[in-house]
Design a protein around this motif. Structure first.
Motif, short mmCIF file in Angstrom:
data_model
loop_
_atom_site.label_atom_id
_atom_site.label_comp_id
_atom_site.label_asym_id
_atom_site.label_seq_id
_atom_site.Cartn_x
_atom_site.Cartn_y
_atom_site.Cartn_z
N HIS A 160 0.85 -1.20 0.00
CA HIS A 160 0.00 0.00 0.00
C HIS A 160 0.88 1.24 0.00
O HIS A 160 1.73 1.41 0.90
N ASP B 171 1.06 5.23 0.11
CA ASP B 171 0.26 6.41 0.50
C ASP B 171 0.82 7.68 -0.11
O ASP B 171 1.85 8.20 0.35
N HIS C 262 -2.73 4.67 -3.04
CA HIS C 262 -3.79 5.43 -2.35
C HIS C 262 -3.50 6.91 -2.54
O HIS C 262 -2.58 7.46 -1.91
N MET D 195 -4.11 10.48 -1.79
CA MET D 195 -4.70 11.47 -0.89
C MET D 195 -4.29 12.83 -1.43
O MET D 195 -3.46 13.56 -0.84
N ASP E 175 -8.45 1.02 6.05
CA ASP E 175 -7.20 1.76 6.09
C ASP E 175 -7.12 2.69 7.30
O ASP E 175 -7.81 3.70 7.38
ZN ZN Z 1 -3.59 4.58 2.87
#
Ligand code: ZN
Ligand code: DX5
Length: 218
Positions: free
Chosen positions: A34, A36, A67, A69, A174
């Motif tokens: 994963h 980020d 992911h 953001m 998450d």
């Molecule tokens: Zn994340």
């Protein structure tokens, strides 16, 4: 319950040794990796962009779960797809056109995920069921690792699992996932668990077996 996939988040890894850390967690049982991505705008933290993700790709043998953001998302989809993302997850809160964003992610050849912050109701993603391969339910407010699990999000997981029915859509959890909170979300219908601090805590890239023990404990 090993039908549950574990996706360690490299946000909690050693930022000076990402390649070795990725190889260590995959050797120790990680199902996905994963990644980020934070822009210091959508969330109050800043991590890495497409060039770094392309470098991580050289070490990821499993699934690179990116992911985002960030806001806006659309200008960066092609760059993260070219960097080698297998899954690109965008936040439903990142802009007014999540429907178009998810079409663009699939159009770029990646699997599409949609993420919801703790304050966003499950219904926000109900119109998106035919556009997604995964729902990422945030169980912390995004921006940092090592935060406390928000228990009120568990009910949302069950609602989403119910709405998904027999569609081939993953539910990823998450934030704040550890041996205590994992069973709660697994019981509610989650099938992918992100864990950063719970995987990397107490170990280093030179003691990868600690990562393996931490993964098995979740
Ligand atoms: Zn994340
Ligand atoms: C938070 C990130 C999460 C975080 C999880 O904004 O999206 O993936 O790294 O870290 P832990 O598992 O430590 O809460």
């Amino acid at each position: 319950d090993r039908s549950i996939k574990i996706a360690p988040s490299i946000l909690s890894a050693d930022f000076a040794n990402f390649g070795a850390e990725i190889e260590a967690i995959e050797a120790q049982g990680a199902d996905w990796v994963h990644i980020d991505v934070m822009d210091g705008h959508f969330v109050p933290n800043l991590t890495f962009g497409p060039p770094a993700v392309a470098a991580f790709r050289k070490h990821v043998k499993t699934v690179m779960d990116v992911h985002l953001m960030i806001a806006p998302v659309d200008p960066y989809i092609d760059a993260f797809a070219k960097a080698g993302a297998d899954i690109i997850t965008a936040h439903v809160e990142a802009g007014p056109h999540i429907h178009r964003t998810l079409q663009a992610i699939r159009g770029a050849g990646c699997k599409a995920g949609v993420a919801l912050n703790p304050g966003t109701p499950a219904e926000a993603i109900y119109p998106l069921m035919d556009l997604i391969d995964m729902v990422c339910v945030m169980t912390v407010n995004p921006g940092f690792g090592g935060q406390k699990f928000i228990h009120s999000c568990v009910e949302k997981v069950a609602d989403i699992r119910n709405k998904i029915g027999d569609r081939p859509i993953h539910i990823e959890i998450d934030g704040g996932v550890d041996p205590t909170t994992a069973p709660l979300v697994a019981a509610a219908g989650a099938d992918v668990l992100v864990a950063g601090s719970a995987v990397f805590k107490g170990g280093t890239v030179n003691t990868p077996d600690v990562y393996g023990a931490n993964i098995q404990a979740i």
